[in-house]
Design a protein around this motif. Structure first.
Motif, mmCIF file in Angstrom:
data_model
loop_
_atom_site.group_PDB
_atom_site.id
_atom_site.type_symbol
_atom_site.label_atom_id
_atom_site.label_comp_id
_atom_site.label_asym_id
_atom_site.label_seq_id
_atom_site.Cartn_x
_atom_site.Cartn_y
_atom_site.Cartn_z
ATOM 1 N N LEU A 128 35.235 31.150 47.469
ATOM 2 C CA LEU A 128 35.189 32.347 46.608
ATOM 3 C C LEU A 128 35.502 33.386 48.054
ATOM 4 O O LEU A 128 35.969 34.494 47.701
ATOM 5 C CB LEU A 128 33.835 32.542 46.295
ATOM 6 C CG LEU A 128 33.667 31.892 44.873
ATOM 7 C CD1 LEU A 128 32.175 32.257 44.414
ATOM 8 C CD2 LEU A 128 34.558 32.168 43.874
ATOM 9 N N GLY A 129 35.035 33.242 49.041
ATOM 10 C CA GLY A 129 35.179 34.022 50.276
ATOM 11 C C GLY A 129 36.719 34.065 50.691
ATOM 12 O O GLY A 129 37.373 35.146 50.892
ATOM 13 N N GLN A 130 37.358 33.008 50.496
ATOM 14 C CA GLN A 130 38.742 32.983 50.863
ATOM 15 C C GLN A 130 39.414 33.628 49.634
ATOM 16 O O GLN A 130 40.561 34.339 49.828
ATOM 17 C CB GLN A 130 39.175 31.664 50.963
ATOM 18 C CG GLN A 130 40.709 31.311 51.418
ATOM 19 C CD GLN A 130 41.058 32.083 52.668
ATOM 20 O OE1 GLN A 130 40.241 31.930 53.622
ATOM 21 N NE2 GLN A 130 42.116 32.771 52.788
ATOM 22 N N ALA A 131 39.199 33.482 48.391
ATOM 23 C CA ALA A 131 39.804 34.110 47.394
ATOM 24 C C ALA A 131 39.565 35.517 47.514
ATOM 25 O O ALA A 131 40.446 36.358 47.194
ATOM 26 C CB ALA A 131 39.193 33.547 45.991
ATOM 27 N N ASP B 228 41.960 36.739 49.958
ATOM 28 C CA ASP B 228 43.184 36.791 49.346
ATOM 29 C C ASP B 228 43.382 37.968 48.281
ATOM 30 O O ASP B 228 44.271 38.870 48.189
ATOM 31 C CB ASP B 228 43.461 35.438 48.665
ATOM 32 C CG ASP B 228 43.751 34.230 49.422
ATOM 33 O OD1 ASP B 228 43.601 34.590 50.732
ATOM 34 O OD2 ASP B 228 43.479 33.320 48.872
ATOM 35 N N GLU B 229 42.546 38.348 47.512
ATOM 36 C CA GLU B 229 42.414 39.300 46.371
ATOM 37 C C GLU B 229 42.273 40.665 47.378
ATOM 38 O O GLU B 229 43.070 41.753 47.032
ATOM 39 C CB GLU B 229 41.215 39.295 45.440
ATOM 40 C CG GLU B 229 41.665 38.205 44.542
ATOM 41 C CD GLU B 229 42.747 38.261 43.897
ATOM 42 O OE1 GLU B 229 42.863 39.258 43.277
ATOM 43 O OE2 GLU B 229 43.461 37.317 43.649
ATOM 44 N N GLN B 230 41.846 40.759 48.440
ATOM 45 C CA GLN B 230 41.788 42.079 49.349
ATOM 46 C C GLN B 230 43.010 42.205 49.835
ATOM 47 O O GLN B 230 43.584 43.284 49.869
ATOM 48 C CB GLN B 230 40.749 41.998 50.053
ATOM 49 C CG GLN B 230 39.331 42.180 49.669
ATOM 50 C CD GLN B 230 38.114 41.807 50.797
ATOM 51 O OE1 GLN B 230 38.262 41.227 51.936
ATOM 52 N NE2 GLN B 230 36.809 42.449 50.490
ATOM 53 N N GLU B 231 43.786 41.212 50.116
ATOM 54 C CA GLU B 231 45.137 41.324 50.527
ATOM 55 C C GLU B 231 46.153 41.881 49.687
ATOM 56 O O GLU B 231 47.014 42.898 49.670
ATOM 57 C CB GLU B 231 45.757 40.049 51.489
ATOM 58 C CG GLU B 231 45.178 39.837 52.804
ATOM 59 C CD GLU B 231 45.249 38.303 53.362
ATOM 60 O OE1 GLU B 231 45.897 37.672 52.716
ATOM 61 O OE2 GLU B 231 44.842 38.139 54.288
ATOM 62 N N ARG B 232 46.124 41.092 48.527
ATOM 63 C CA ARG B 232 46.643 41.525 47.357
ATOM 64 C C ARG B 232 46.550 42.979 46.892
ATOM 65 O O ARG B 232 47.420 43.540 46.648
ATOM 66 C CB ARG B 232 46.432 40.384 46.032
ATOM 67 C CG ARG B 232 47.426 40.895 44.981
ATOM 68 C CD ARG B 232 47.165 39.565 44.042
ATOM 69 N NE ARG B 232 47.678 40.071 42.920
ATOM 70 C CZ ARG B 232 46.873 39.817 41.747
ATOM 71 N NH1 ARG B 232 46.007 39.178 41.642
ATOM 72 N NH2 ARG B 232 47.587 40.536 40.545
#
Length: 192
Positions: A135-138, A141-145
């Protein structure tokens, strides 16, 4: 004989043995022997003293024999009491031992159950940590997106602002063009 039997001794809470008839008879023999010797001394004759001494010796032997039998019976009762006490202690010790074994088995089962529970919880913790990492990696990823989308949004807003400026300029040009067309039409109507 008025002393207690072993069964009565085991069930009786009072340990004091009553006086036996044999003890009383032995005491009477000794008292009569003293009385006979005293009477022989009062009479002062040799025959009376010898007879009193012989009676005292025989009465003493009989009294000693009676008292020995009383002592033996008391010792047997005491031995029986001790044997009952040892048997009771042995029974209690066996019961305590069974209780200790049952307690140890119960505690071992509880420890095994706790250890299994700890193992399950540790596995759940590892699974939760793995899920947290995913979830941290997700999230990253969502923060970058999201950052990319925000940058795109800013670009779109800038483009929209330029398009609005261009639209405003186009509308102003259209109005000027209409005004000129209207002015030329009005001029051409005046000339015609």
């Amino acid at each position: 004989m008025s002393t207690r039997t072993p069964a009565e001794s085991a069930s009786a809470p009072v340990r004091r043995a009553p006086r036996s008839r044999r003890s009383v008879i032995a005491a009477l023999f000794l008292v009569t022997a003293i009385g006979a010797v005293a009477a022989g001394a009062v009479l002062g004759t040799t025959t009376a003293l010898v007879a009193a001494g012989a009676y005292a010796a025989v009465a003493g032997v009989i009294a000693a024999t009676l008292l020995e039998s009383v002592v033996m019976q008391v010792r047997r009762l005491w031995a029986f009491d001790r044997a009952n006490l040892v048997s009771t202690h042995r029974t209690d010790a066996v019961a305590r031992s069974r209780d200790h074994i049952a307690f140890a088995d119960s505690m071992a089962a509880r420890l095994t159950e706790r250890q299994a529970r700890i193992t399950r919880i540790e596995a759940e913790i590892r699974l939760a940590e793995r899920r947290r990492d995913e979830l941290g990696q997700a999230l990253v990823d969502e923060q970058e997106r999201s950052a990319d989308l925000e940058a795109s949004l800013e670009q779109v807003q800038e483009d929209l602002a330029h398009l609005r400026d261009a639209l405003t300029a186009s509308e102003a040009a259209e109005k000027r063009a209409r005004a000129e067309v209207l002015a030329w039409e009005a001029e051409s109507r005046e000339l015609a």
